[in-house]
Design a protein around this motif. Structure first.
Motif, PDB file in Angstrom:
ATOM      1  N   GLU A   7      -7.342  -2.152  -6.822  1.00  0.00           N
ATOM      2  CA  GLU A   7      -6.199  -1.508  -7.454  1.00  0.00           C
ATOM      3  C   GLU A   7      -6.500  -0.025  -7.647  1.00  0.00           C
ATOM      4  O   GLU A   7      -7.573   0.347  -8.125  1.00  0.00           O
ATOM      5  CB  GLU A   7      -5.916  -2.160  -8.803  1.00  0.00           C
ATOM      6  N   SER A  63      -3.332   1.243  -3.664  1.00  0.00           N
ATOM      7  CA  SER A  63      -2.872  -0.136  -3.725  1.00  0.00           C
ATOM      8  C   SER A  63      -2.464  -0.496  -5.152  1.00  0.00           C
ATOM      9  O   SER A  63      -3.157  -0.131  -6.099  1.00  0.00           O
ATOM     10  CB  SER A  63      -4.012  -1.052  -3.257  1.00  0.00           C
ATOM     11  N   THR A  75      -2.613  -6.148   5.688  1.00  0.00           N
ATOM     12  CA  THR A  75      -3.175  -6.678   4.444  1.00  0.00           C
ATOM     13  C   THR A  75      -3.197  -8.199   4.493  1.00  0.00           C
ATOM     14  O   THR A  75      -2.435  -8.822   5.220  1.00  0.00           O
ATOM     15  CB  THR A  75      -2.352  -6.227   3.216  1.00  0.00           C
ATOM     16  N   VAL A 127       0.911  -1.136   0.000  1.00  0.00           N
ATOM     17  CA  VAL A 127       0.000   0.000   0.000  1.00  0.00           C
ATOM     18  C   VAL A 127       0.950   1.185   0.000  1.00  0.00           C
ATOM     19  O   VAL A 127       1.406   1.632   1.034  1.00  0.00           O
ATOM     20  CB  VAL A 127      -0.916  -0.015   1.239  1.00  0.00           C
TER      21      VAL A 127
END
Length: 85
Positions: free
Chosen positions: A52, A29, A68, A15
């Motif tokens: 994304e 991201s 994550t 990230v």
């Protein structure tokens, strides 16, 4: 990104940038990935997916820790902290 307040710097390659918008955490991201955000007392505050590109997550003021969940075993999970004012 004129409306963004807070720190943009992050050493996290997953990230890549995170910052603070009023009552929001902002993540960019490189691809779709799961994320969990915990309150400072350990309770789960958010569980979901980062897509994304740009992602904005609304949170109450406070201090949080995030991690994550990487579905691809090639790269490791990432984590960090953020504060919402």
């Amino acid at each position: 990104m004129r409306h963004l307040r807070g720190s943009w710097h992050s050493d996290n390659p997953f990230v890549r940038r995170s910052g603070i918008l009023k009552h929001c955490a902002f993540f960019i991201s490189p691809y779709d990935i799961g994320i969990k955000i915990y309150k400072s007392d350990g309770r789960l505050a958010y569980s979901g997916e980062l897509h994304e590109g740009e992602n904005r997550i609304s949170l109450e003021p406070g201090v949080y820790i995030w991690t994550t969940r990487n579905p691809q075993p090639v790269t490791r999970n990432q984590s960090g902290k953020l504060a919402i004012r």
